[in-house]
Design an enzyme around this catalytic site. Structure first.
Site, mmCIF file in Angstrom:
data_model
loop_
_atom_site.group_PDB
_atom_site.id
_atom_site.type_symbol
_atom_site.label_atom_id
_atom_site.label_comp_id
_atom_site.label_asym_id
_atom_site.label_seq_id
_atom_site.Cartn_x
_atom_site.Cartn_y
_atom_site.Cartn_z
ATOM 1 N N ASP A 10 0.876 -1.158 0.000
ATOM 2 C CA ASP A 10 0.000 0.000 0.000
ATOM 3 C C ASP A 10 0.925 1.222 0.000
ATOM 4 O O ASP A 10 2.084 1.115 0.391
ATOM 5 C CB ASP A 10 -0.887 -0.036 1.252
ATOM 6 C CG ASP A 10 -1.770 1.183 1.380
ATOM 7 O OD1 ASP A 10 -2.344 1.606 0.361
ATOM 8 O OD2 ASP A 10 -1.872 1.716 2.497
ATOM 9 N N ASP A 12 0.057 5.068 1.022
ATOM 10 C CA ASP A 12 -0.096 5.959 2.178
ATOM 11 C C ASP A 12 -0.209 5.153 3.469
ATOM 12 O O ASP A 12 -1.129 4.363 3.632
ATOM 13 C CB ASP A 12 -1.321 6.858 1.996
ATOM 14 C CG ASP A 12 -1.216 7.718 0.746
ATOM 15 O OD1 ASP A 12 -0.126 8.263 0.499
ATOM 16 O OD2 ASP A 12 -2.206 7.828 0.009
#
Length: 191
Positions: A10, A12
C-alpha cells in the site's frame, strides 16, 4: 514452473506517512525502513508492486496528473535507493464521495481485489507465493480475496490499533517485514 513472487505495498501509511491525501513531493515523507525492506525483497527475487486507493483524485482534492507526477518522483527515489518498483496500480474512484465520473463503484478499490488481480495477470505473479503489506483492514481484505499467501498488517504505533482478522502477520516496523520475506522464500523454495 510457478509464477513470480511479488511484494505488494500500500502507499499511504506504508511507503509514506499518511498525512491525508498526500499529493506532492513537499508533503511526502518516506517511512523509516521502506528502502531496506524493498532492497531485501529485490535481492530475494520479489517484484515490487504498489496498490493504492487514491480517493483524493475522486474527491477532487488533486488531479490524476498530480498523482502521476508524484508517482514518477517516488519511483525515481526508489530507483536511486536500489529498489526499483516494478509497477504501480491505483484506483481513483469512490462510490459515495467521488465527483463526476469518479463517483462509482470499482472492483479495483480495496477491499476489492481488482488491482492485485490485474497485477498478477500483467506480471505473471503467483499470488499464493506473494506478500501484501498494508496498514488498513481494506488492504488485508483485498489481499485475502485475491489469494495472497502472506498478509502483513503494518501497525505504525501501539495506540490500540485493531489488527485485521484476515492478516496472517503483524509488524510494528517495516524492517520486521524483511524476516517474513526470507521465511517465505525458505518455506516455498528458492527464488
Amino acid at each position: 514452473m510457478s509464477g513470480n513472487r511479488a511484494l505488494f505495498l500500500d502507499r499511504d501509511g506504508v511507503i509514506n506517512h499518511d498525512s491525508g491525501y498526500t499529493s506532492s513531493a513537499e508533503n511526502f515523507r518516506f517511512i523509516e525502513g521502506i528502502f531496506d525492506l524493498c532492497r531485501a525483497a529485490k535481492r530475494l527475487g520479489y517484484l515490487l508492486i504498489v496498490v493504492t486507493n487514491q480517493a483524493g483524485i475522486g474527491r477532487g482534492y488533486y488531479s490524476e496528473e498530480d498523482f502521476l507526477a508524484l508517482t514518477e518522483w517516488m519511483l525515481s527515489r526508489f530507483k536511486i535507493e536500489g529498489a526499483p518498483i516494478t509497477d504501480v496500480f491505483f484506483c481513483p474512484y469512490h462510490p459515495e464521495h467521488g465527483v463526476g465520473d469518479y463517483k462509482k463503484y470499482s472492483f479495483d478499490r480495496k477491499p476489492n481485489p481488482g488491482m492485485l488481480l490485474r497485477a498478477a495477470k500483467k506480471h505473471g505473479i503467483d499470488l499464493g507465493r506473494s506478500i501484501m503489506i498494508g496498514d488498513k483492514d481494506s488492504d488485508m481484505q483485498a489481499a485475502s480475496k485475491a489469494g495472497v499467501g502472506v498478509r502483513c498488517h503494518y501497525l505504525a504505533g501501539d495506540d490500540g490499533e485493531i489488527v485485521s482478522d484476515v492478516a496472517t502477520h503483524k509488524i510494528h516496523s517495516l524492517r520486521e517485514g524483511i524476516s517474513l520475506l526470507s521465511e517465505s522464500v525458505a518455506t516455498q523454495g528458492g527464488a
